[in-house]
Design an enzyme around this catalytic site. Sequence first.
Site, PDB file in Angstrom:
ATOM      1  N   GLU A 360       0.823  -1.219   0.000  1.00  0.00           N
ATOM      2  CA  GLU A 360       0.000   0.000   0.000  1.00  0.00           C
ATOM      3  C   GLU A 360       0.854   1.265   0.000  1.00  0.00           C
ATOM      4  O   GLU A 360       0.496   2.278   0.594  1.00  0.00           O
ATOM      5  CB  GLU A 360      -0.962   0.013   1.201  1.00  0.00           C
ATOM      6  N   THR A 362       5.274   2.228  -0.292  1.00  0.00           N
ATOM      7  CA  THR A 362       6.430   2.046   0.578  1.00  0.00           C
ATOM      8  C   THR A 362       6.560   3.204   1.568  1.00  0.00           C
ATOM      9  O   THR A 362       5.963   4.266   1.385  1.00  0.00           O
ATOM     10  CB  THR A 362       7.728   1.979  -0.245  1.00  0.00           C
TER      11      THR A 362
END
Length: 386
Positions: A360, A362
């Site tokens: 979702e 980094t």
Amino acid sequence: MRSFLTADQQARQRDFREFVALYVEPAAAEWDRAQSIPAATVTRMAEAGYLGNMLPVKYDGRGWDTVTFGLLNEAFGRGCPALTDLLTVQAMVSMTLLKWGTDEQKSRWLPPLARGEMIGAFALTEPSGGSHLKSLQTQFTECGDGSYRLNGQKTWISYAQTAGVFLVVGYVDSRPLACLLPRETPGLQVEPITGLLGFRAAGLGRVTFTDVAVPAASLVGKPGTALSYIAPIGLQYGRISTACSALGLVRGCFEEATSRAATRKIGPDTVGSFGMIHSMIAHMGTELEAAGLLCLAACRATDEREPDAFAKALMAKYFASRAAVAAANDAVQIWGGAGCHEDAPVSRYYRDAKIYEIIEGTSQIHEELLSRNFIEAGAKRAAQIR
């Protein structure tokens, strides 16, 4: 954090934690070794209403708020982050459709998603793109009658191995476009990905599209809106789910570490009597509380549609994922050699924790987005002063 919850939310939190303690934690290590989740477990979650938890009752959902969704993810994150990823992708697909799907798409897809008869997969990440969404290479080609042809590949797609429908994002010319594709669509192929560091039971896969026919009725939104309107809905819930799941892992590390520190003996003393262990546990406990408050703030901001809900979800996911890595590292250290064996829950936490800093978006992408947001706010303040 419980003092900030309503009586209903507290009751559901107890139910979630009891469910996880009974049905998830005892089997999590075996699922990790097998790299799969039994269908019976998914059915049990569906029967409890967990897979359609935020969807309206008219679509067979439970109509729960985002705070309750966060509590659900926190409970499952304590037990098995790979299983929590199912809650993540199911919410990403269903909540995106609830916001942007047509009436026909909602009536067709949302009830089976809510009932757990079908798993959704959010097909966004590509082999060469990662978190850089504007570099997507999956291409739609117009056919002239409102339909399209789709070619390209997605990778690291959670629950692709069992998904019944894929929400796919690509480009037509220079305009991002989204569509829904059933698993049985000709030209759609799924290749399992195994041997992961963590989240080993999350059913990841590569999804290849070869001259896939995409009828006009399968499009979600209009061309040009997929990255500015469609995908952000899914990503918002994906980040909240991931942040709260990471919070659950931090709680697991804290509980396992403090229990171990209180009972493991070195000579006549317990591990918890040593000063360097005090430092680890103090840091872990404080970050657990801080991460919980950030997650709660992100959930509430989303429920109340606050303008900074996006930024709060970013902060919660960024902080909680980093706290999970630190907590898992210290928990293994406190367990010592026993923490390095696969039978130790902290060993699995250690491997799973790193995944939170990657999925979702980094941590580095989050730093870029957050710093830009903070600097823009600073510029506005400076302009007001002048």
